[in-house]
Design a protein around this motif. Structure first.
Motif, short mmCIF file in Angstrom:
data_model
loop_
_atom_site.label_atom_id
_atom_site.label_comp_id
_atom_site.label_asym_id
_atom_site.label_seq_id
_atom_site.Cartn_x
_atom_site.Cartn_y
_atom_site.Cartn_z
N ALA A 127 -34.69 -88.97 37.88
CA ALA A 127 -35.33 -88.19 36.82
C ALA A 127 -36.27 -87.14 37.41
O ALA A 127 -36.40 -86.04 36.87
CB ALA A 127 -36.08 -89.11 35.87
N THR B 72 -38.84 -99.10 34.19
CA THR B 72 -38.10 -98.11 34.97
C THR B 72 -38.18 -98.45 36.44
O THR B 72 -39.26 -98.64 36.98
CB THR B 72 -38.69 -96.70 34.74
OG1 THR B 72 -38.64 -96.42 33.35
CG2 THR B 72 -37.92 -95.66 35.50
N ALA C 256 -34.15 -94.90 39.34
CA ALA C 256 -34.04 -94.12 38.10
C ALA C 256 -35.14 -93.05 38.04
O ALA C 256 -34.90 -91.92 37.62
CB ALA C 256 -34.13 -95.03 36.88
N VAL D 180 -34.40 -84.02 38.24
CA VAL D 180 -34.12 -83.25 37.03
C VAL D 180 -35.37 -82.47 36.61
O VAL D 180 -35.30 -81.28 36.27
CB VAL D 180 -33.64 -84.18 35.89
CG1 VAL D 180 -33.56 -83.43 34.56
CG2 VAL D 180 -32.31 -84.82 36.25
N VAL E 90 -38.03 -87.93 30.58
CA VAL E 90 -36.87 -87.32 31.23
C VAL E 90 -35.91 -88.44 31.61
O VAL E 90 -36.27 -89.35 32.37
CB VAL E 90 -37.28 -86.52 32.49
CG1 VAL E 90 -36.05 -86.02 33.23
CG2 VAL E 90 -38.20 -85.38 32.13
N ASP E 91 -34.72 -88.40 31.06
CA ASP E 91 -33.70 -89.41 31.34
C ASP E 91 -34.23 -90.83 31.19
O ASP E 91 -33.95 -91.71 32.00
CB ASP E 91 -33.09 -89.21 32.72
CG ASP E 91 -32.28 -87.93 32.84
OD1 ASP E 91 -31.93 -87.36 31.79
OD2 ASP E 91 -32.00 -87.51 33.97
N GLY E 92 -35.04 -91.05 30.17
CA GLY E 92 -35.58 -92.37 29.89
C GLY E 92 -36.82 -92.75 30.69
O GLY E 92 -37.34 -93.85 30.55
#
Length: 71
Positions: free
Chosen positions: A10, A2, A6, A13, A55-57
């Motif tokens: 996340a 990651t 990114a 979020v 969360v979102d990958g």
């Protein structure tokens, strides 16, 4: 792996999702060998059941640090 962008997206979020939860005392980013993860600091272990693992990958790790008080 990651990347930082990114993980930051996340984090936004996750902050929205956990804002107002009295058991969450901090949300941040941490660099690990395999990229970035989200970190969530908690007042007690029971709060961890409300925190998602991803969360979102982006992987989410928790740490119980207890209540935060001013010195």
């Amino acid at each position: 792996m990651t990347d930082r962008a990114a993980a930051r997206a996340a984090k936004s979020v996750l902050v929205e999702r956990l804002s107002g939860d009295p058991g969450v005392v901090g949300i941040g980013l941490a660099r690990r060998d395999d990229g970035y993860v989200l970190t969530v600091e908690l007042t007690d272990p029971a709060v961890g059941t409300r925190v998602p693992g991803v969360v979102d990958g982006v992987r989410v790790v928790t740490a119980v640090i207890g209540a935060v008080r001013p010195l």
